[in-house]
Design a protein around this motif. Structure first.
Motif, PDB file in Angstrom:
ATOM      1  N   THR A  45       0.835  -1.206   0.000  1.00 24.12           N
ATOM      2  CA  THR A  45       0.000   0.000   0.000  1.00 24.12           C
ATOM      3  C   THR A  45       0.866   1.251   0.000  1.00 24.12           C
ATOM      4  N   LEU A  46       1.940   1.232   0.771  1.00 23.81           N
ATOM      5  CA  LEU A  46       2.841   2.379   0.817  1.00 23.81           C
ATOM      6  C   LEU A  46       3.477   2.623  -0.554  1.00 23.81           C
ATOM      7  N   PHE A  47       3.899   1.558  -1.214  1.00 31.47           N
ATOM      8  CA  PHE A  47       4.451   1.698  -2.571  1.00 31.47           C
ATOM      9  C   PHE A  47       3.399   2.260  -3.532  1.00 31.47           C
ATOM     10  N   ASN A  48       2.151   1.798  -3.395  1.00 27.90           N
ATOM     11  CA  ASN A  48       1.086   2.296  -4.264  1.00 27.90           C
ATOM     12  C   ASN A  48       0.800   3.775  -4.018  1.00 27.90           C
ATOM     13  N   LEU A  49       0.964   4.226  -2.802  1.00 27.08           N
ATOM     14  CA  LEU A  49       0.807   5.644  -2.500  1.00 27.08           C
ATOM     15  C   LEU A  49       1.926   6.468  -3.124  1.00 27.08           C
ATOM     16  N   ILE A  50       3.161   5.991  -2.990  1.00 23.50           N
ATOM     17  CA  ILE A  50       4.307   6.730  -3.515  1.00 23.50           C
ATOM     18  C   ILE A  50       4.240   6.824  -5.040  1.00 23.50           C
ATOM     19  N   SER A  51       3.833   5.732  -5.687  1.00 24.19           N
ATOM     20  CA  SER A  51       3.848   5.683  -7.154  1.00 24.19           C
ATOM     21  C   SER A  51       2.568   6.205  -7.794  1.00 24.19           C
ATOM     22  N   GLY A  52       1.591   6.606  -6.986  1.00 24.29           N
ATOM     23  CA  GLY A  52       0.405   7.254  -7.526  1.00 24.29           C
ATOM     24  C   GLY A  52      -0.782   6.359  -7.801  1.00 24.29           C
ATOM     25  N   ARG A  53      -0.683   5.074  -7.524  1.00 24.60           N
ATOM     26  CA  ARG A  53      -1.847   4.194  -7.723  1.00 24.60           C
ATOM     27  C   ARG A  53      -2.940   4.526  -6.708  1.00 24.60           C
ATOM     28  N   GLU A  60       1.542  14.204   2.894  1.00 23.86           N
ATOM     29  CA  GLU A  60       2.152  14.658   1.655  1.00 23.86           C
ATOM     30  C   GLU A  60       3.327  13.774   1.283  1.00 23.86           C
ATOM     31  N   ILE A  61       3.490  13.546  -0.008  1.00 29.93           N
ATOM     32  CA  ILE A  61       4.642  12.834  -0.549  1.00 29.93           C
ATOM     33  C   ILE A  61       5.341  13.753  -1.534  1.00 29.93           C
ATOM     34  N   ALA A  62       6.661  13.907  -1.387  1.00 31.04           N
ATOM     35  CA  ALA A  62       7.424  14.818  -2.244  1.00 31.04           C
ATOM     36  C   ALA A  62       8.586  14.079  -2.893  1.00 31.04           C
ATOM     37  N   LEU A  63       8.828  14.394  -4.164  1.00 32.07           N
ATOM     38  CA  LEU A  63       9.945  13.863  -4.934  1.00 32.07           C
ATOM     39  C   LEU A  63      10.865  15.027  -5.263  1.00 32.07           C
ATOM     40  N   HIS A  64      12.111  14.952  -4.769  1.00 24.77           N
ATOM     41  CA  HIS A  64      13.072  16.044  -4.956  1.00 24.77           C
ATOM     42  C   HIS A  64      12.480  17.389  -4.525  1.00 24.77           C
ATOM     43  N   GLY A  65      11.756  17.367  -3.408  1.00 26.50           N
ATOM     44  CA  GLY A  65      11.233  18.593  -2.831  1.00 26.50           C
ATOM     45  C   GLY A  65       9.935  19.093  -3.426  1.00 26.50           C
ATOM     46  N   LYS A  66       9.383  18.396  -4.427  1.00 27.43           N
ATOM     47  CA  LYS A  66       8.138  18.834  -5.058  1.00 27.43           C
ATOM     48  C   LYS A  66       7.046  17.801  -4.828  1.00 27.43           C
ATOM     49  N   ARG A  67       5.886  18.293  -4.423  1.00 30.47           N
ATOM     50  CA  ARG A  67       4.787  17.396  -4.067  1.00 30.47           C
ATOM     51  C   ARG A  67       4.352  16.553  -5.260  1.00 30.47           C
ATOM     52  N   ILE A  68       4.181  15.244  -5.025  1.00 30.12           N
ATOM     53  CA  ILE A  68       3.672  14.348  -6.057  1.00 30.12           C
ATOM     54  C   ILE A  68       2.391  13.647  -5.617  1.00 30.12           C
ATOM     55  N   SER A  69       2.047  13.698  -4.341  1.00 28.76           N
ATOM     56  CA  SER A  69       0.832  13.035  -3.881  1.00 28.76           C
ATOM     57  C   SER A  69      -0.370  13.670  -4.581  1.00 28.76           C
ATOM     58  N   GLY A  70      -1.230  12.805  -5.147  1.00 28.31           N
ATOM     59  CA  GLY A  70      -2.379  13.273  -5.903  1.00 28.31           C
ATOM     60  C   GLY A  70      -2.163  13.264  -7.398  1.00 28.31           C
ATOM     61  N   LEU A  71      -0.907  13.128  -7.852  1.00 32.47           N
ATOM     62  CA  LEU A  71      -0.636  13.041  -9.279  1.00 32.47           C
ATOM     63  C   LEU A  71      -0.907  11.630  -9.793  1.00 32.47           C
ATOM     64  N   ALA A  72      -1.165  11.516 -11.086  1.00 36.95           N
ATOM     65  CA  ALA A  72      -1.358  10.209 -11.724  1.00 36.95           C
ATOM     66  C   ALA A  72      -0.010   9.490 -11.834  1.00 36.95           C
ATOM     67  N   PRO A  73      -0.026   8.147 -11.887  1.00 36.48           N
ATOM     68  CA  PRO A  73       1.242   7.406 -11.973  1.00 36.48           C
ATOM     69  C   PRO A  73       2.141   7.852 -13.112  1.00 36.48           C
ATOM     70  N   HIS A  74       1.572   8.124 -14.300  1.00 42.08           N
ATOM     71  CA  HIS A  74       2.435   8.505 -15.424  1.00 42.08           C
ATOM     72  C   HIS A  74       3.064   9.878 -15.199  1.00 42.08           C
ATOM     73  N   GLN A  75       2.368  10.764 -14.477  1.00 48.98           N
ATOM     74  CA  GLN A  75       2.941  12.074 -14.177  1.00 48.98           C
ATOM     75  C   GLN A  75       4.104  11.945 -13.190  1.00 48.98           C
ATOM     76  N   ILE A  76       3.953  11.065 -12.213  1.00 47.49           N
ATOM     77  CA  ILE A  76       5.028  10.829 -11.254  1.00 47.49           C
ATOM     78  C   ILE A  76       6.226  10.206 -11.953  1.00 47.49           C
ATOM     79  N   ASN A  77       5.954   9.259 -12.847  1.00 45.02           N
ATOM     80  CA  ASN A  77       7.036   8.631 -13.593  1.00 45.02           C
ATOM     81  C   ASN A  77       7.827   9.663 -14.384  1.00 45.02           C
ATOM     82  N   ARG A  78       7.154  10.599 -14.993  1.00 45.66           N
ATOM     83  CA  ARG A  78       7.837  11.596 -15.817  1.00 45.66           C
ATOM     84  C   ARG A  78       8.589  12.618 -14.981  1.00 45.66           C
ATOM     85  N   ARG A  79       8.328  12.631 -13.686  1.00 44.24           N
ATOM     86  CA  ARG A  79       9.112  13.484 -12.789  1.00 44.24           C
ATOM     87  C   ARG A  79      10.329  12.762 -12.226  1.00 44.24           C
ATOM     88  N   GLY A  80      10.491  11.468 -12.602  1.00 43.08           N
ATOM     89  CA  GLY A  80      11.726  10.786 -12.239  1.00 43.08           C
ATOM     90  C   GLY A  80      11.621   9.632 -11.283  1.00 43.08           C
TER      91      GLY A  80
END
Length: 248
Positions: A45-53, A60-80
């Motif tokens: 479940t934690l992995f699914n939260l981080i990856s956007g499923r 809040e979940i942040a990738l390189h200091g920018k919020r990603i929680s709430g984004l779609a999986p493909h948007q998170i993927n394109r952020r790295g």
């Protein structure tokens, strides 16, 4: 330098049932971080939260200091950020080479391009050939993914997860179901292909965890009860009681 990945006060409820209960986690750039815990602890479940499923119920979940929680999986993927799954996800009727080439398309700028014939793209095809070599799958280049052994399929999935260029990699039980020789080969491969990347993995095999991880977090009933170096986790009495038990 900001954390590669940071979770702050993350909760996830399904109806009235809490699964993730206030997780705080920081993973530094280049760190190899393992999440361990008993079955039902909430690791997937934690992995699914981080990856956007899934979307967090709170936090809040942040990738390189920018919020990603709430984004779609493909948007998170394109952020790295890229992830593998417990159950292998491959294009079963495509060859090993074609699977790897597909994983490289977006990173090589092809995006929504319908007029390029990928067979004629020299740089793209050369990159796929290089990944075949890195993964030790050159001899299986033209074999359909469905005909690979289980360990080869896992290797290919890890390769397609990483080849796309993401710098934060999530691996969900990468050595599950493998024999000792296959596990050791996969560990060596992961160590090589994730060099200079940030790695977060869920893994039940303690040999793999203590060999690969710089830091370990222990998740029990949706909460992290300890997060430290492998040596400190080994010696942590609360961890021994909650997870490692007599096997420690």
């Amino acid at each position: 330098m900001s954390d590669a990945l940071r979770l702050a006060g993350v909760h996830k409820r399904f109806g009235e049932t809490p699964i993730i209960r206030g997780v705080d986690l920081a993973v530094a750039p280049g760190e190899r971080h393992a999440i361990i815990g008993p079955n039902g602890a909430g690791k997937s479940t934690l992995f699914n939260l981080i990856s956007g499923r899934y979307t967090p119920s709170e936090g809040e979940i942040a990738l390189h200091g920018k919020r990603i929680s709430g984004l779609a999986p493909h948007q998170i993927n394109r952020r790295g950020l890229s992830r593998s799954f417990q159950i292998t996800n491959l294009f079963q009727n495509m060859t090993v080479f074609e699977n790897l080439r597909c994983s490289l398309l977006w990173a090589h700028g092809y995006k929504y391009s319908f007029w390029h014939l990928v067979g004629r793209q020299a740089a793209l095809n050369e990159a796929a050939e290089q990944w075949l070599e890195r993964l030790g799958l050159t001899a299986r280049r033209d074999v359909l993914a469905s005909l690979l052994t289980y360990a080869e399929q896992r290797t290919l999935e890890i390769g397609t997860t990483i080849a796309g260029g993401a710098d934060v990699i999530l691996l969900d039980e990468p050595t599950a179901g493998m024999g000792l020789a296959e596990r050791d080969h996969t560990m060596a491969m992961i160590s090589e292909v994730t060099r200079d990347k940030t790695l977060l993995m869920v893994e039940h095999d303690m040999g793999v965890v203590f060999e690969l991880a710089d830091r370990i977090s222990v998740l029990v009933y949706g909460q992290i009860i300890a997060s430290d170096t492998p040596e400190a986790i080994r010696a942590n009495a609360a961890v021994q009681e909650a997870y490692l038990g007599e096997a420690h």
